[in-house]
Write an enzyme that holds these catalytic residues in place. Sequence first.
Site, mmCIF file in Angstrom:
data_model
loop_
_atom_site.group_PDB
_atom_site.id
_atom_site.type_symbol
_atom_site.label_atom_id
_atom_site.label_comp_id
_atom_site.label_asym_id
_atom_site.label_seq_id
_atom_site.Cartn_x
_atom_site.Cartn_y
_atom_site.Cartn_z
ATOM 1 N N HIS A 122 0.812 -1.218 0.000
ATOM 2 C CA HIS A 122 0.000 0.000 0.000
ATOM 3 C C HIS A 122 0.846 1.269 0.000
ATOM 4 O O HIS A 122 0.415 2.305 -0.515
ATOM 5 C CB HIS A 122 -0.934 0.017 1.209
ATOM 6 C CG HIS A 122 -1.976 -1.062 1.174
ATOM 7 N ND1 HIS A 122 -2.796 -1.343 2.246
ATOM 8 C CD2 HIS A 122 -2.338 -1.936 0.199
ATOM 9 C CE1 HIS A 122 -3.603 -2.333 1.930
ATOM 10 N NE2 HIS A 122 -3.343 -2.718 0.697
ATOM 11 N N LEU B 217 -3.409 -9.386 5.872
ATOM 12 C CA LEU B 217 -3.247 -9.125 4.441
ATOM 13 C C LEU B 217 -2.000 -8.302 4.155
ATOM 14 O O LEU B 217 -1.764 -7.899 3.017
ATOM 15 C CB LEU B 217 -4.487 -8.413 3.884
ATOM 16 C CG LEU B 217 -5.793 -9.213 3.987
ATOM 17 C CD1 LEU B 217 -6.975 -8.394 3.496
ATOM 18 C CD2 LEU B 217 -5.687 -10.498 3.174
ATOM 19 N N PHE B 218 -1.204 -8.024 5.176
ATOM 20 C CA PHE B 218 0.155 -7.488 5.041
ATOM 21 C C PHE B 218 0.230 -6.158 4.288
ATOM 22 O O PHE B 218 1.225 -5.879 3.606
ATOM 23 C CB PHE B 218 1.079 -8.506 4.355
ATOM 24 C CG PHE B 218 0.895 -9.915 4.837
ATOM 25 C CD1 PHE B 218 0.689 -10.188 6.188
ATOM 26 C CD2 PHE B 218 0.903 -10.972 3.956
ATOM 27 C CE1 PHE B 218 0.522 -11.486 6.642
ATOM 28 C CE2 PHE B 218 0.735 -12.279 4.391
ATOM 29 C CZ PHE B 218 0.542 -12.531 5.740
ATOM 30 N N CYS B 219 -0.792 -5.328 4.398
ATOM 31 C CA CYS B 219 -0.832 -4.038 3.688
ATOM 32 C C CYS B 219 -0.587 -4.224 2.191
ATOM 33 O O CYS B 219 0.040 -3.390 1.525
ATOM 34 C CB CYS B 219 0.173 -3.057 4.273
ATOM 35 S SG CYS B 219 -0.206 -2.550 5.962
ATOM 36 N N ALA B 220 -1.105 -5.333 1.668
ATOM 37 C CA ALA B 220 -1.013 -5.623 0.235
ATOM 38 C C ALA B 220 -2.293 -6.348 -0.165
ATOM 39 O O ALA B 220 -2.261 -7.448 -0.716
ATOM 40 C CB ALA B 220 0.218 -6.466 -0.072
#
Length: 449
Positions: A129, A374-377
């Site tokens: 992100h 979701l790992f900023c992705a």
Amino acid sequence: MSVPTLATDRAVCSPLPVLGRDVAVPLVTGGEVTYAALDYAASAPALQRVWDDVAAYAPYYGSVHRGAGYLSQLSTDLFEQARATVAAFLDCRPDDQLVFTRSTTDSLNLLARALPAGCQVFVFDSEHHAALLPWPDDRLTCLPAPRGPRQAVRTLERALADRDPHGPALVCVTGASNVTGELWPVRELAAAAHAHGARIVLDAAQLAPHHPVSVRDLDVDWVAFSGHKLYAPFGAGVLAGRADWLRAAEPYLAGGGASRRVARRPDGAVEVEWHESAARHEAGSPNVIGAYAIASACRALTEAGFDALVAREQHLIARVRAGLAEVPRVSVLSLFGEDAPRVGVVSFVVDGWSSSHFAAALSAEYGIGVRDGLFCAHPLLRTLLGAAPGAPGECGAPEEPLNALRVSFGAGTPDEHVDRFLTAVRELVTRGAKWTYRTENGRCVPALG
């Protein structure tokens, strides 16, 4: 000017000594265990060398660019020496600028504010992100996540060739995925961008801690990374590269330090002459501790030697991937395929488990810290998990939550932590958790009551 340091004679070993390597944490089953930090992709533990350097400097701390006193002059010298050290670490060109920021996210937002008029931005959906969100929506083209390096280059070439109008353009791409760990074809993407009159910025947040990054060799226009992923604490980051767009842009932050001269005009308005150096985008009192810590980490990694660090990390990657492959119901996520080169980041899902509950069990029952979610992705995870946009992704959601687990490691990870992680995964999958888990204040925790 210089300060004494306890770190100059410290022997570099493998794994590199990091803070927290002897920290004991309680287990829900009773007793304590040495914490296994396996979430380097979020924030790597600080190198002991970095901490020693910062501790040696701390008594000499003073304001930067703002004082005639000895400590201010010393701090100013160290701040600018840190800039030169990091520029050398990145193999910057002689006329590049290096701006100290707060993080990779801050660096890319700065560059987004410096885009020339009409500049179009091209970003793959597989980006973090930090690289996906800063750009103006009306000038952003999101490219589908490629399934291989060659497809990435072809997709970018077509998009750049078809752009209308054929004006200034910027490509933003990661060097290593924060989800799969896979290395991206940065040099080839840079060549494609330049062939079509575009520039390229490299998000090196996950690459720089694991591999040498040469601005000249990769032929990228800018590179951004964060200190907290490079074994340096204190919330600093870097944007380094071409100076022209940065000099032409209004300061990212307006204030002291960015201005060369300020005067009141007869009509009452304020007239400002801004610096053309990196100071233009470093308004306010600089984070000299953060900059000094990044420079210390750059020196430590360079002295340790990336060849040795990469070789050891590849050994750990092979061990993790082979161990997970032997556990039933575990699926490792990949965009480019099993044989793609990668850094120490492995994401996976366990069939029949909420990833949030699995991560909570690893922590509570084994003292192992990994990442879930979701790992900023989000777009990339939804692609890898085959989910439609808008699927649930929170612990405790009414439906089976959409999320994954991520184990990540680096220069400070001992083999024992990897072995304990693999043992824990096998035991949780085969016999289940010893406790049940519930959601409390947005976190998954053992249900003890």
